[in-house]
Design a protein around this motif. Structure first.
Motif, mmCIF file in Angstrom:
data_model
loop_
_atom_site.group_PDB
_atom_site.id
_atom_site.type_symbol
_atom_site.label_atom_id
_atom_site.label_comp_id
_atom_site.label_asym_id
_atom_site.label_seq_id
_atom_site.Cartn_x
_atom_site.Cartn_y
_atom_site.Cartn_z
ATOM 1 N N SER A 136 31.883 22.555 40.337
ATOM 2 C CA SER A 136 32.037 21.604 41.439
ATOM 3 C C SER A 136 31.798 22.183 42.829
ATOM 4 C CB SER A 136 33.425 20.970 41.386
ATOM 5 O OG SER A 136 34.414 21.950 41.630
ATOM 6 N N ALA A 137 31.980 23.462 43.028
ATOM 7 C CA ALA A 137 31.755 24.142 44.313
ATOM 8 C C ALA A 137 32.450 23.467 45.487
ATOM 9 C CB ALA A 137 30.261 24.293 44.586
ATOM 10 N N PRO A 138 33.777 23.294 45.429
ATOM 11 C CA PRO A 138 34.482 22.697 46.567
ATOM 12 C C PRO A 138 34.435 23.621 47.779
ATOM 13 C CG PRO A 138 36.050 23.607 45.021
ATOM 14 C CD PRO A 138 34.696 23.723 44.381
ATOM 15 N N ASP A 139 34.460 23.015 48.972
ATOM 16 C CA ASP A 139 34.521 23.835 50.183
ATOM 17 C C ASP A 139 35.939 23.757 50.763
ATOM 18 O OD1 ASP A 139 34.718 21.456 51.723
ATOM 19 O OD2 ASP A 139 32.568 21.438 52.119
ATOM 20 N N ALA A 140 36.147 24.421 51.888
ATOM 21 C CA ALA A 140 37.482 24.500 52.489
ATOM 22 C C ALA A 140 38.013 23.128 52.896
ATOM 23 C CB ALA A 140 37.446 25.440 53.693
ATOM 24 N N TYR A 141 37.133 22.228 53.360
ATOM 25 C CA TYR A 141 37.571 20.875 53.707
ATOM 26 C C TYR A 141 38.031 20.123 52.465
ATOM 27 C CZ TYR A 141 36.209 21.116 58.583
ATOM 28 O OH TYR A 141 36.144 21.445 59.908
ATOM 29 N N ASP A 142 37.306 20.272 51.369
ATOM 30 C CA ASP A 142 37.705 19.624 50.116
ATOM 31 C C ASP A 142 39.095 20.092 49.693
ATOM 32 O OD1 ASP A 142 35.110 18.476 49.997
ATOM 33 O OD2 ASP A 142 34.362 20.198 48.844
ATOM 34 N N ALA A 143 39.320 21.391 49.748
ATOM 35 C CA ALA A 143 40.611 21.943 49.358
ATOM 36 C C ALA A 143 41.719 21.429 50.268
ATOM 37 C CB ALA A 143 40.568 23.474 49.381
ATOM 38 N N ALA A 144 41.488 21.442 51.569
ATOM 39 C CA ALA A 144 42.505 20.981 52.518
ATOM 40 C C ALA A 144 42.854 19.521 52.269
ATOM 41 C CB ALA A 144 42.011 21.186 53.946
ATOM 42 N N VAL A 145 41.847 18.679 52.061
ATOM 43 C CA VAL A 145 42.087 17.258 51.795
ATOM 44 C C VAL A 145 42.847 17.095 50.477
ATOM 45 C CG1 VAL A 145 40.977 15.051 51.214
ATOM 46 C CG2 VAL A 145 40.167 16.391 53.173
ATOM 47 N N GLY A 146 42.432 17.788 49.430
ATOM 48 C CA GLY A 146 43.099 17.669 48.134
ATOM 49 C C GLY A 146 44.558 18.058 48.193
ATOM 50 N N TYR A 147 44.855 19.211 48.788
ATOM 51 C CA TYR A 147 46.248 19.649 48.907
ATOM 52 C C TYR A 147 47.054 18.677 49.764
ATOM 53 C CZ TYR A 147 45.653 24.129 46.552
ATOM 54 O OH TYR A 147 45.441 25.097 45.603
ATOM 55 N N ALA A 148 46.458 18.175 50.851
ATOM 56 C CA ALA A 148 47.171 17.252 51.734
ATOM 57 C C ALA A 148 47.495 15.939 51.027
ATOM 58 C CB ALA A 148 46.350 16.994 52.998
ATOM 59 N N LEU A 149 46.534 15.383 50.301
ATOM 60 C CA LEU A 149 46.776 14.115 49.608
ATOM 61 C C LEU A 149 47.788 14.278 48.477
ATOM 62 C CD1 LEU A 149 43.211 12.522 49.456
ATOM 63 C CD2 LEU A 149 45.036 12.159 51.143
ATOM 64 N N ALA A 150 47.624 15.322 47.671
ATOM 65 C CA ALA A 150 48.552 15.542 46.559
ATOM 66 C C ALA A 150 49.965 15.796 47.081
ATOM 67 C CB ALA A 150 48.077 16.708 45.698
ATOM 68 N N GLY A 151 50.088 16.588 48.138
ATOM 69 C CA GLY A 151 51.398 16.882 48.705
ATOM 70 C C GLY A 151 52.023 15.677 49.389
#
Length: 173
Positions: A136-151
């Motif tokens: 999938s090659a996520p970037d830093a924005y993808d990670a930040a959004v994912g952690y923010a939404l899940a949290g």
């Protein structure tokens, strides 16, 4: 006393990440060495929903920012289907959309423009884990959004038959 619940994570691609949640104030922050500053905030005066980590699913009472740029966050109503528990983010930062949608009782899939990036699990107290999809090659924005939404909103949802039964029982009693 510090009201934030700090939940450090060692992400397999992005290293140390902190997910800081203050449920009462309705603030969640995600930080990491290479991640954009990310915050989800519940509006002052919004009714506190105790079953939602950030305190509300009402988009009118939510704000999200990535590197100090406001991005729209739109949680769905969360009723009878797992899909109804989805959360969408339209990013003006990268021109892409992200969606977090439940795939099991405890986990949700993060999508970028409809493409799966990984599966996240959150206990609802700021603790978030992720399993990135191999290609999938996520970037830093993808990670930040994912952690923010899940949290902020938690992950997972009951199957439709259980949600329907619960709704029927609530109407009957």
């Amino acid at each position: 006393m510090d009201p934030f619940t700090y939940a450090p994570v060692e992400d397999p691609l992005f290293g140390a990440i902190a997910v800081d949640l203050d449920h009462e104030a309705g603030v969640l922050r995600v930080s990491g060495a290479d991640l954009p500053r990310t915050e989800v905030r519940r509006a002052a005066g919004a009714a506190l929903e105790t079953h939602v980590p950030i305190g509300t699913r009402d988009p009118a009472h939510l704000a999200m920012s990535l590197d100090d740029t406001s991005v729209p966050v739109r949680p769905a109503k969360a009723f009878l289907t797992r899909r109804s528990y989805r959360v969408d983010v339209g990013s003006t930062v990268q021109g892409v959309t992200h969606r977090l949608v439940p795939v099991s009782v405890g986990s949700s899939r993060l999508l970028k423009d409809g493409r799966p990036l990984g599966v996240l699990t959150s206990t609802g107290d700021g603790n978030v884990t992720v399993e990135w999809k191999a290609d999938s090659a996520p970037d830093a924005y993808d990670a930040a959004v994912g952690y923010a939404l899940a949290g902020s909103f938690g992950t997972g949802a009951e199957p439709m038959w259980k949600l329907t039964l619960d709704a029927a029982l609530m109407m009957w009693t």
